[in-house]
Design an enzyme around this catalytic site. Sequence first.
Site, short mmCIF file in Angstrom:
data_model
loop_
_atom_site.label_atom_id
_atom_site.label_comp_id
_atom_site.label_asym_id
_atom_site.label_seq_id
_atom_site.Cartn_x
_atom_site.Cartn_y
_atom_site.Cartn_z
CG ASP A 95 -0.21 0.20 2.52
OD1 ASP A 95 1.00 -0.12 2.57
OD2 ASP A 95 -0.83 0.66 3.49
CD GLU A 96 4.83 2.93 2.86
OE1 GLU A 96 4.90 3.80 3.70
OE2 GLU A 96 5.69 2.03 2.72
#
Length: 406
Positions: A95-96
């Site tokens: 998620d990054e």
Amino acid sequence: MDAFFVSVEELYDPSLKGKPVVVGGRPNERGVVSAASYAARKFGVHSALPLRTAYKLCPQAIFVDGHPERYREYSHKVYEVLHAFSPLVEMASVDEAYLDMTGTERLYGPPLRAAHLLHDRMKAATQLNCSIGIAQSRLVAKISSDQAKPNGVLWVIPGQETAFLAPLDVRKVPGVGKVTERNLHAIGIRKVGDLAHLDEAFLEQRFGKWGMALAGKSRGLDAGGWFDTEIGEDEGPKSISHEHTFMEDTTDLALIESTLSRLCEMVGRRLREHKLSARTIQLKLRYSDFSTITRAHSVPRATQIDTELFEEIRELFRANWKAGAAVRLLGVHASGWSEGDEQLSLIGEERHERWKQTMAAADRMRDRFGESAISLAASMRGNFRERTHENPAGLPGKKGSKDSSV
DNA sequence: TCTGGGGTCCTAGGACCC
DNA sequence: TCTGGGGTCCTAGGACCC
């Protein structure tokens, strides 16, 4: 991405929206919180908190199991959006991501405008909120995106890095965890600014190589650590592992060995997926008192075959288990990829080749019929309760007549 | 509070080699 | 005889990240 796991779960079940939601498992299970919704965070629930503790803090929360496939699916969607926006993308985790925006000014305008454009596109394409940090180094971009949460955009103007970082707690620096924070507090350093004022030589002498990196970080520099490669590089994994914590600590040797066998199958499967062979096999063993040992062995002949992994692991277990001591967790870890395929004795080689073909066939079965379609007999000898609990829809059950075994 | 699972990187000691 | 220096590989443990 903001509260990524929770947000994805909300897309699958919109009734969760706005409510205190805890992703990670049932409240009475052994385990920790993977992600908490902002409503749940108000009660002090946060990731890494034991589920039982989360329940005490917020009994009205909705507890849901994690769904790694869903997160991978959405992570892929996120990547598509980013990649369409700028070709130099590096996913730092599910998620990054980091984007190199050098030279996109003519296309998207100044940084803030570009960021808002991307922010809108992300929402439109995935229905998910994200936060964006803009800076001249990855370190500052990451910290500013954290500061921008939730759902915000923050630009640290070049030259303002030190001023931006100075008032922040040292804990905000990636790489500074509980222990380093405590060590820094002990010498009176609480803010990144305190760190920046310190003499580099002092930091190096006190914290070693890590101290040098810390000195740079306090000034917003990437150098010296995880951040000094080019954006967009992607090397394969350096290790592959699986571990399992039992619902209850156990001394049952049959259960222990079948669990080890199953973990070896999982590791073997992933090795073959990545076309890797490992030379170093490591066992992880955690007892009831949480004391944990690891024992490794490097073999001359790298392997990706379940039975060969299991032979090594069983040896390691038998040689190191404090017999009778209840086991909480078992883990199997593979690393040390081999360069070439050294030849062994002809007989060993033949046996190895046969197993290789068997494993390939097993993998094809799992692709067609699911992960539980086929398994080593050794994986199935133990008590079934653990496995049935994990995968209620999976294994056929105790009768075993439908189980395929090698 | 009663502590997951999958990773990376670093340190440090010992074996072994030249 | 009372003990070098440099390098690599292996192993164990620990901090940290998401």
